[in-house]
Design an enzyme around this catalytic site. Structure first.
Site, PDB file in Angstrom:
ATOM      1  CG  ASP A 257      -2.038  -1.015   1.124  1.00 33.86           C
ATOM      2  OD1 ASP A 257      -2.458  -1.326  -0.011  1.00 33.86           O
ATOM      3  OD2 ASP A 257      -2.499  -1.489   2.165  1.00 33.86           O
TER       4      ASP A 257
ATOM      5  CG  ASP B 201      -6.660  -1.321  -1.755  1.00 29.22           C
ATOM      6  OD1 ASP B 201      -6.879  -2.521  -2.010  1.00 29.22           O
ATOM      7  OD2 ASP B 201      -5.778  -0.941  -0.949  1.00 29.22           O
TER       8      ASP B 201
END
Length: 164
Positions: free
Chosen positions: A123, A141
């Site tokens: 991330d 995402d």
């Protein structure tokens, strides 16, 4: 060839594009920012380098390792369902649905690649304000969320729109 011209698979290029953008952005972070580091870009946004062994919002991130294969299996199952769904709809009649499914599929595959290869998802996008902080996320995402919003929007459209 009919599969790619007359079905939702006409959107395959978008799926591949977002998978490539997702994986390239993750590799850029891994090679240019030390783990745990960050680069402020705006007063409320930064690039960060973190790993998520859990699901959304780090759910089950401390579960002991079994969650890697659980979430990988779940992503694979969802991806297969979305692939079949795309193969059964016509892009000319339902472009919003095809776009939504393509985005969710691209994001699911992008994160699946990380889970299988590394055991976690990389991330890097962090939004915050003062003491409030949204969980760090990635391109995969983002496209999953956009696709989900489009799926919800598509579910509210009148039936007659499909026939136009």
């Amino acid at each position: 060839m009919r599969l790619f011209k007359e079905t939702g698979w006409r959107w395959w290029w978008l799926i591949v594009l977002f998978i490539v953008v997702d994986q390239a952005s993750k590799q850029w972070i891994v090679h240019n920012l030390p783990y745990g580091g960050s680069i402020p870009l705006l007063p409320v946004f930064e690039l960060a380098h973190v790993y998520n062994t859990g699901a959304a919002f780090s759910i089950l991130s401390d579960a002991g390792g079994w969650q890697r294969w659980f979430f990988a299996g779940l992503a694979l199952a969802i991806s297969l369902v979305l692939m079949v769904w795309l193969s059964r709809i016509g892009p000319a009649q339902q472009p919003r649905l095809c776009l939504a499914l393509s985005l969710v599929l691209a994001g699911a595959i992008g994160n699946l690649i990380d889970r299988v290869l590394f055991g976690y998802v990389i991330d890097m996008l962090h939004v915050f304000y003062q003491s409030w902080s949204y969980p760090v996320f990635n391109v995969a995402d983002s496209v999953i969320c956009i696709g989900a919003v489009l799926l919800i929007w598509d579910s509210f459209k009148p039936e007659y729109e499909d026939k136009k």
